[in-house]
Design an enzyme around this catalytic site. Sequence first.
Site, PDB file in Angstrom:
ATOM      1  N   ASP A 192       0.825   8.975  -8.149  1.00 54.90           N
ATOM      2  CA  ASP A 192       1.442   7.854  -7.424  1.00 54.90           C
ATOM      3  C   ASP A 192       0.425   6.714  -7.418  1.00 54.90           C
ATOM      4  OD1 ASP A 192       2.383   6.009  -5.638  1.00 54.90           O
ATOM      5  OD2 ASP A 192       2.876   7.439  -4.058  1.00 54.90           O
ATOM      6  N   LYS A 221       2.992  -4.291  -5.454  1.00 49.55           N
ATOM      7  CA  LYS A 221       1.613  -4.335  -4.961  1.00 49.55           C
ATOM      8  C   LYS A 221       0.740  -5.055  -6.001  1.00 49.55           C
ATOM      9  CE  LYS A 221       2.777  -0.624  -1.878  1.00 49.55           C
ATOM     10  NZ  LYS A 221       2.657   0.799  -1.488  1.00 49.55           N
ATOM     11  N   ARG A 227       9.872  -6.222  -4.724  1.00 48.10           N
ATOM     12  CA  ARG A 227       9.851  -4.931  -4.023  1.00 48.10           C
ATOM     13  C   ARG A 227      10.769  -3.978  -4.780  1.00 48.10           C
ATOM     14  NH1 ARG A 227       7.155  -6.182   0.588  1.00 48.10           N
ATOM     15  NH2 ARG A 227       6.952  -4.008   1.169  1.00 48.10           N
TER      16      ARG A 227
HETATM   17  C1  LIG Z   1       3.412   1.697  -0.886  1.00 49.99           C
HETATM   18  C2  LIG Z   1       3.356   3.113  -1.288  1.00 49.99           C
HETATM   19  C3  LIG Z   1       4.507   3.917  -1.291  1.00 49.99           C
HETATM   20  C4  LIG Z   1       5.820   3.511  -0.695  1.00 49.99           C
HETATM   21  O1  LIG Z   1       6.375   2.360  -1.123  1.00 49.99           O
HETATM   22  P1  LIG Z   1       7.531   1.638  -0.264  1.00 49.99           P
HETATM   23  O2  LIG Z   1       8.044   0.657  -1.237  1.00 49.99           O
HETATM   24  O3  LIG Z   1       6.857   1.040   0.927  1.00 49.99           O
HETATM   25  O4  LIG Z   1       8.537   2.662   0.111  1.00 49.99           O
HETATM   26  C5  LIG Z   1       4.381   5.208  -1.779  1.00 49.99           C
HETATM   27  N1  LIG Z   1       3.207   5.688  -2.213  1.00 49.99           N
HETATM   28  C6  LIG Z   1       2.081   4.944  -2.192  1.00 49.99           C
HETATM   29  C7  LIG Z   1       0.810   5.530  -2.695  1.00 49.99           C
HETATM   30  C8  LIG Z   1       2.111   3.640  -1.726  1.00 49.99           C
HETATM   31  O5  LIG Z   1       0.986   2.927  -1.681  1.00 49.99           O
END
Ligand SMILES: *Cc1c(COP(=O)(O)O)cnc(C)c1O
Length: 438
Positions: A192, A221, A227
């Site tokens: 992830d 990010k 998003r």
């Molecule tokens: C941000 C994040 C998520 C979740 O993403 P959302 O779009 O907020 O649901 C999952 N895993 C990691 C490692 C993240 O940083």
Amino acid sequence: MKKDIVYSLVAKELRRQKEMIGLIPSENTVSPEVSRVLSSCLSNKYSEGYAGRRYYEGNQVIDQIEFLAMDRIKKLFAVPYVNIQPYSGSPANFAIYFALMQPGDTLMGLKLSMGGHLTHGHPKVTGSGRFYNSVQYGVKKNARIDFAEVEALAKKHKPKVIVAGNTAYPFELDFKKFRKIVDMVGAWLVADISHVTGLVVAGEHMSPVPYADVIMSTTHKTFRGPRGAMIIVTDRGMKRDPELGKKIDSAIIPGLQGGPHNATTAAIAIAAGEASTAKFKKYAQQIRKNATVLADRLMKNGISLVGNGTETHLMVIDLTKYGPGLGTQAAFAMDVAGIYANRNTVPDEQGSPFYPSGIRIGTPLVTSRGMKEREMKKIADWIAEVILHVKNQPLPDDKKERAVFLKEFRKNALKDPVLKKIRREVRALTAGFPLFQS
Ligand SMILES: *Cc1c(COP(=O)(O)O)cnc(C)c1O
């Protein structure tokens, strides 16, 4: 027609973002092009299914857009399979679990309090913790992943899935080490990389592509898109199970979702295009340079960091030496001073998850606005000034006293002349760095 108040609220939020320094490491600011397609006619359209095989008519153009988005992502990562339909990172992780596990199977991930994500099996309150048998690993005293513990837990619990990923880990994640352990127990390795995708694409962070079976990333990010999220199946994953791509697709729809958000798909395509440029590479390099300078300058000012620094876009300020639970006051005071971040737990947290002793900060957003080393030094000096200004106001142990104390603290902070002075200086700086840059 009278203008809806919502517009003025949006304008107010725009001003807030422009005037302030955003240091939340999971946030960014997108290009005007990404922003434009997000508010386009594409969101009028229903497109259940996948490009070329839809349940609804009228998807001739949407299909082209989805194919384009997928092609660009596949090229960017050099991978055979991608699904760009997950609504966001959390549902994407769930879709992966849905495809690879049965309820009750064992899932291993990093503890939330040590930098993991809720969706990595956080017990009791999350779906990933309730539907699966969750086993959580941690970090060592030096704040790095405890691979001896990962190996021991994996051998003992024989997980179906091991997740390598995090949200508050300042170091490069070693996917190769995870692969070794995964192979010992026959688990699937899910990387992830939500936080670091932009760095991975630019070669500024180890890539999980050679090691993981499946990769999940959010697209908003460091990747700097809308998003949303993507799920990649690597060559390794496809070799292990040629049906894996199809299984992921089925987990998204009909498993967990309905129609994809087409405006998001188009914005992912644009962001993927942007991410393949030399300019993006420079941006990713600058994110890390900025983070290093910010970290060094903070430490020079006497501020402690978890693990004593950073190798990525983020770091966690450790306020434990001022007494447990100062994160809440410090983050609030920083916000008043024009610098917003989020309070965060530190490894071996002495406070509580709600009143932790850390503050997580990162450089993606300020780097997108064009800030460089010089600005990082100023920001570090401001943060240090704020922390040293509030450090003698620790949280009371008594729960009832806490609420009263915090109310008083917040009231005073809002009219604090030192914080207001910094806010004026911050505003003068941010005026030179536009929020939206092409
Ligand atoms: C941000 C994040 C998520 C979740 O993403 P959302 O779009 O907020 O649901 C999952 N895993 C990691 C490692 C993240 O940083």
